[in-house]
Design a protein around this motif. Structure first.
Motif, PDB file in Angstrom:
ATOM      1  N   GLU A 321      18.999  -2.059  13.614  1.00  0.00           N
ATOM      2  CA  GLU A 321      17.565  -2.195  13.858  1.00  0.00           C
ATOM      3  C   GLU A 321      16.992  -3.262  12.917  1.00  0.00           C
ATOM      4  O   GLU A 321      17.106  -3.155  11.700  1.00  0.00           O
ATOM      5  CB  GLU A 321      16.841  -0.865  13.628  1.00  0.00           C
ATOM      6  CG  GLU A 321      17.125   0.175  14.694  1.00  0.00           C
ATOM      7  CD  GLU A 321      16.283   1.426  14.521  1.00  0.00           C
ATOM      8  OE1 GLU A 321      15.952   2.051  15.540  1.00  0.00           O
ATOM      9  OE2 GLU A 321      15.954   1.781  13.366  1.00  0.00           O
ATOM     10  N   SER A 322      16.376  -4.277  13.472  1.00  0.00           N
ATOM     11  CA  SER A 322      15.861  -5.373  12.663  1.00  0.00           C
ATOM     12  C   SER A 322      14.739  -4.889  11.743  1.00  0.00           C
ATOM     13  O   SER A 322      13.903  -4.064  12.131  1.00  0.00           O
ATOM     14  CB  SER A 322      15.336  -6.492  13.560  1.00  0.00           C
ATOM     15  OG  SER A 322      16.400  -7.114  14.253  1.00  0.00           O
ATOM     16  N   VAL A 323      14.741  -5.422  10.541  1.00  0.00           N
ATOM     17  CA  VAL A 323      13.732  -5.093   9.544  1.00  0.00           C
ATOM     18  C   VAL A 323      13.100  -6.391   9.067  1.00  0.00           C
ATOM     19  O   VAL A 323      13.811  -7.347   8.731  1.00  0.00           O
ATOM     20  CB  VAL A 323      14.353  -4.343   8.348  1.00  0.00           C
ATOM     21  CG1 VAL A 323      13.324  -4.113   7.251  1.00  0.00           C
ATOM     22  CG2 VAL A 323      14.956  -3.011   8.803  1.00  0.00           C
ATOM     23  N   THR A 324      11.770  -6.442   9.064  1.00  0.00           N
ATOM     24  CA  THR A 324      11.049  -7.588   8.514  1.00  0.00           C
ATOM     25  C   THR A 324      10.331  -7.140   7.256  1.00  0.00           C
ATOM     26  O   THR A 324       9.578  -6.163   7.266  1.00  0.00           O
ATOM     27  CB  THR A 324      10.030  -8.148   9.522  1.00  0.00           C
ATOM     28  OG1 THR A 324      10.747  -8.725  10.627  1.00  0.00           O
ATOM     29  CG2 THR A 324       9.158  -9.222   8.883  1.00  0.00           C
ATOM     30  N   LEU A 325      10.570  -7.845   6.159  1.00  0.00           N
ATOM     31  CA  LEU A 325       9.953  -7.546   4.873  1.00  0.00           C
ATOM     32  C   LEU A 325       8.792  -8.511   4.668  1.00  0.00           C
ATOM     33  O   LEU A 325       9.002  -9.722   4.513  1.00  0.00           O
ATOM     34  CB  LEU A 325      10.984  -7.699   3.755  1.00  0.00           C
ATOM     35  CG  LEU A 325      12.267  -6.881   3.973  1.00  0.00           C
ATOM     36  CD1 LEU A 325      13.373  -7.373   3.067  1.00  0.00           C
ATOM     37  CD2 LEU A 325      12.006  -5.410   3.745  1.00  0.00           C
ATOM     38  N   SER A 326       7.579  -8.013   4.706  1.00  0.00           N
ATOM     39  CA  SER A 326       6.403  -8.875   4.617  1.00  0.00           C
ATOM     40  C   SER A 326       6.107  -9.213   3.159  1.00  0.00           C
ATOM     41  O   SER A 326       5.575  -8.382   2.415  1.00  0.00           O
ATOM     42  CB  SER A 326       5.185  -8.193   5.244  1.00  0.00           C
ATOM     43  OG  SER A 326       4.039  -9.008   5.069  1.00  0.00           O
ATOM     44  N   LEU A 327       6.430 -10.427   2.750  1.00  0.00           N
ATOM     45  CA  LEU A 327       6.158 -10.850   1.380  1.00  0.00           C
ATOM     46  C   LEU A 327       4.660 -10.960   1.101  1.00  0.00           C
ATOM     47  O   LEU A 327       4.208 -10.558   0.019  1.00  0.00           O
ATOM     48  CB  LEU A 327       6.869 -12.173   1.087  1.00  0.00           C
ATOM     49  CG  LEU A 327       8.382 -12.212   1.335  1.00  0.00           C
ATOM     50  CD1 LEU A 327       8.968 -13.537   0.854  1.00  0.00           C
ATOM     51  CD2 LEU A 327       9.091 -11.040   0.670  1.00  0.00           C
ATOM     52  N   PRO A 328       3.836 -11.500   2.042  1.00  0.00           N
ATOM     53  CA  PRO A 328       2.394 -11.540   1.768  1.00  0.00           C
ATOM     54  C   PRO A 328       1.791 -10.157   1.571  1.00  0.00           C
ATOM     55  O   PRO A 328       0.956  -9.960   0.682  1.00  0.00           O
ATOM     56  CB  PRO A 328       1.819 -12.231   3.010  1.00  0.00           C
ATOM     57  CG  PRO A 328       2.947 -13.019   3.577  1.00  0.00           C
ATOM     58  CD  PRO A 328       4.171 -12.201   3.297  1.00  0.00           C
ATOM     59  N   ALA A 329       2.184  -9.194   2.397  1.00  0.00           N
ATOM     60  CA  ALA A 329       1.639  -7.847   2.239  1.00  0.00           C
ATOM     61  C   ALA A 329       2.108  -7.219   0.933  1.00  0.00           C
ATOM     62  O   ALA A 329       1.332  -6.549   0.237  1.00  0.00           O
ATOM     63  CB  ALA A 329       2.045  -6.975   3.424  1.00  0.00           C
ATOM     64  N   ALA A 330       3.373  -7.420   0.579  1.00  0.00           N
ATOM     65  CA  ALA A 330       3.888  -6.864  -0.673  1.00  0.00           C
ATOM     66  C   ALA A 330       3.152  -7.440  -1.874  1.00  0.00           C
ATOM     67  O   ALA A 330       2.868  -6.728  -2.847  1.00  0.00           O
ATOM     68  CB  ALA A 330       5.383  -7.146  -0.786  1.00  0.00           C
ATOM     69  N   ASN A 331       2.825  -8.717  -1.823  1.00  0.00           N
ATOM     70  CA  ASN A 331       2.124  -9.360  -2.938  1.00  0.00           C
ATOM     71  C   ASN A 331       0.638  -9.041  -2.974  1.00  0.00           C
ATOM     72  O   ASN A 331      -0.047  -9.412  -3.937  1.00  0.00           O
ATOM     73  CB  ASN A 331       2.339 -10.875  -2.888  1.00  0.00           C
ATOM     74  CG  ASN A 331       3.685 -11.284  -3.443  1.00  0.00           C
ATOM     75  OD1 ASN A 331       4.298 -10.551  -4.216  1.00  0.00           O
ATOM     76  ND2 ASN A 331       4.159 -12.457  -3.049  1.00  0.00           N
ATOM     77  N   ARG A 332       0.149  -8.373  -1.941  1.00  0.00           N
ATOM     78  CA  ARG A 332      -1.239  -7.885  -1.939  1.00  0.00           C
ATOM     79  C   ARG A 332      -1.278  -6.352  -1.961  1.00  0.00           C
ATOM     80  O   ARG A 332      -2.278  -5.748  -1.590  1.00  0.00           O
ATOM     81  CB  ARG A 332      -1.981  -8.413  -0.708  1.00  0.00           C
ATOM     82  CG  ARG A 332      -2.144  -9.932  -0.614  1.00  0.00           C
ATOM     83  CD  ARG A 332      -3.109 -10.468  -1.659  1.00  0.00           C
ATOM     84  NE  ARG A 332      -3.381 -11.889  -1.463  1.00  0.00           N
ATOM     85  CZ  ARG A 332      -4.494 -12.377  -0.885  1.00  0.00           C
ATOM     86  NH1 ARG A 332      -5.416 -11.538  -0.427  1.00  0.00           N
ATOM     87  NH2 ARG A 332      -4.664 -13.675  -0.750  1.00  0.00           N
ATOM     88  N   ASP A 333      -0.220  -5.730  -2.422  1.00  0.00           N
ATOM     89  CA  ASP A 333      -0.125  -4.277  -2.456  1.00  0.00           C
ATOM     90  C   ASP A 333      -0.896  -3.741  -3.666  1.00  0.00           C
ATOM     91  O   ASP A 333      -0.556  -4.060  -4.814  1.00  0.00           O
ATOM     92  CB  ASP A 333       1.348  -3.863  -2.549  1.00  0.00           C
ATOM     93  CG  ASP A 333       1.553  -2.357  -2.524  1.00  0.00           C
ATOM     94  OD1 ASP A 333       0.555  -1.605  -2.513  1.00  0.00           O
ATOM     95  OD2 ASP A 333       2.719  -1.924  -2.520  1.00  0.00           O
ATOM     96  N   PRO A 334      -1.928  -2.924  -3.461  1.00  0.00           N
ATOM     97  CA  PRO A 334      -2.701  -2.409  -4.604  1.00  0.00           C
ATOM     98  C   PRO A 334      -1.908  -1.492  -5.519  1.00  0.00           C
ATOM     99  O   PRO A 334      -2.320  -1.254  -6.660  1.00  0.00           O
ATOM    100  CB  PRO A 334      -3.865  -1.669  -3.929  1.00  0.00           C
ATOM    101  CG  PRO A 334      -3.405  -1.362  -2.546  1.00  0.00           C
ATOM    102  CD  PRO A 334      -2.476  -2.476  -2.173  1.00  0.00           C
ATOM    103  N   GLU A 335      -0.781  -0.965  -5.042  1.00  0.00           N
ATOM    104  CA  GLU A 335       0.057  -0.160  -5.932  1.00  0.00           C
ATOM    105  C   GLU A 335       0.799  -1.028  -6.937  1.00  0.00           C
ATOM    106  O   GLU A 335       1.239  -0.543  -7.976  1.00  0.00           O
ATOM    107  CB  GLU A 335       1.061   0.662  -5.125  1.00  0.00           C
ATOM    108  CG  GLU A 335       0.444   1.795  -4.327  1.00  0.00           C
ATOM    109  CD  GLU A 335       1.504   2.738  -3.767  1.00  0.00           C
ATOM    110  OE1 GLU A 335       2.713   2.523  -4.053  1.00  0.00           O
ATOM    111  OE2 GLU A 335       1.126   3.669  -3.054  1.00  0.00           O
TER     112      GLU A 335
END
Length: 413
Positions: A321-335
């Motif tokens: 199952e393909s997985v896409t890792l969103s770098l922009p979302a990760a770098n805007r993660d409030p955690e």
């Protein structure tokens, strides 16, 4: 908790985590921010069912900690024959779903990835890049001097942001800078979202021919540049060196050029942050990290494919199952970052994933940091009156490329 990453709770097979699978959000409401519908996903769940353009239903991961965990997990493959693109991109068709091109280590797993990357290990260390800094400073100063002598207005991309990293990577590799028009055009085609498969294949063939010719020349005429050293080392074949050269040449100038242009736009549209940098140049290294985090120009994310069933956050990710890792979302993660949607050049932004993470983390990241620090530092200090020459809404954004940036940046001073 799994030894390979965070997991918890009861396993659920593969139905959607919440409702129907989403398509990758790509429409930006503001030019410097990722799509709001993308970053808001961090407030709902760490991973989400994602429908790919070919109809496959895989996964989108947005949480910073989980993105890093997957990128460091050897159960998730980077092999190109297993990848899918998360957004329509016809130009990727000749390369996605096929074995990696010779030398393209970004599309390989161990041990091939290690074998190709090992000869580069000493070439891009901080110590090696520190030796390059005086030459990068010369290149920056020369281009800013020419821009100043020509006078305003100027296109900062054509005058500065593109030629500085292009000349730097050419000199490092041993590629004649006189061939820049051809390789810059072919590189732009290669990363475009709008070209056909045939056009992308032709661009790749053109770049490969250029580098292979240079590699063969090094056999007859040894040199101290990177291509010459790779040939002399003898550990890689000519096609592998040429392919690695294409990868370093294209990514080495496209990404840094994008960051120089987009980073300047970000500072010009955040005058308080620009003033803080001018008042305290010591903030510059941290400001570069913050700009990398805030802008994250690799804007569609990183593809991975699990080689076996994997449990993540109580969800079952099935093999294939393909997985896409969103770098922009990760770098805007409030955690991970307080007030992540705020550009703050005083922030400690180390730990961002703009360069990826794990064994595939960008091999040229130290060089990119040096170019950005030297380039933005000289621009900020040398042009105190720098300003946009057009309304911000008229700046042409490179949303049609795999690397986000600006096609042009008209400035005055």
């Amino acid at each position: 908790m799994s030894e390979h990453g965070p997991s918890a709770g009861h396993l659920h097979p593969s139905p959607p985590a919440a409702g129907c699978p989403l398509t990758l959000p790509t429409r930006r409401e503001r030019p410097l921010d990722p799509p709001g519908s993308l970053t808001r996903l961090n407030g709902t769940a760490p991973l989400h069912r994602l429908r790919y353009p070919d109809g496959h239903v895989g996964w989108l991961i947005t949480r910073h900690s989980l993105v890093r965990s997957v990128l460091a997990d050897p159960r998730f493959s980077a092999r190109s024959e297993l990848k899918r693109v998360p957004a329509p991109r016809p130009g990727a068709d000749p390369f996605i779903g096929e074995p990696a091109l010779p030398g393209w280590l970004v599309d390989m797993d161990r041990p091939e990835h290690t074998r190709i990357r090992r000869p580069l290990s000493g070439r891009f260390t901080m110590r090696a890049v520190d030796r390059l800094r005086p030459r990068v400073q010369e290149i920056v100063d020369d281009h800013l001097r020419a821009m100043r002598e020509t006078g305003p207005p100027a296109d900062l991309v054509a005058s500065f942001a593109l030629p500085v990293p292009s000349l730097t990577i050419c000199e490092l590799l041993g590629v004649p800078y006189g061939s820049r028009a051809g390789f810059q055009r072919a590189s732009a085609v290669l990363f475009s979202l709008e070209v056909t498969a045939e056009q992308a294949a032709e661009a790749m063939a053109e770049l490969d021919a250029l580098l292979l010719d240079l590699v063969r020349h090094r056999h007859r005429h040894p040199s101290d540049d990177l291509l010459g050293k790779l040939v002399a080392d003898g550990g890689l074949g000519d096609q592998e060196i040429a392919g690695l050269g294409v990868l370093l040449l294209t990514a080495g100038h496209e990404t840094t050029a994008g960051m120089l242009g987009l980073g300047t736009l970000a500072l010009l549209t955040h005058p308080g942050q620009l003033a803080a940098l001018r008042a305290d140049p010591g903030l510059l290294p941290g400001a570069v990290e913050e700009l990398l985090r805030y802008l994250t120009i690799f804007h569609f994310g990183v593809p991975r494919t699990p080689l076996e069933d994997v449990e993540l956050e109580g969800r079952l990710i099935r093999a294939g199952e393909s997985v896409t890792l969103s770098l922009p979302a990760a770098n805007r993660d409030p955690e991970a970052f307080d007030d992540p949607d705020v550009l703050d050049v005083t922030r400690r932004a180390r730990g961002h994933v703009a360069f990826g993470y794990g064994m595939h983390q960008c091999v040229g990241q130290n060089l990119a940091r040096a170019e950005l620090e030297i380039g933005l530092g000289a621009l900020v200090s040398g042009f105190p009156g720098l300003e946009l020459a057009v309304p911000v809404e008229d700046v042409p954004l490179a949303a049609d490329s795999g690397f986000y940036g600006v096609h042009a940046l008209p400035v005055s001073w």
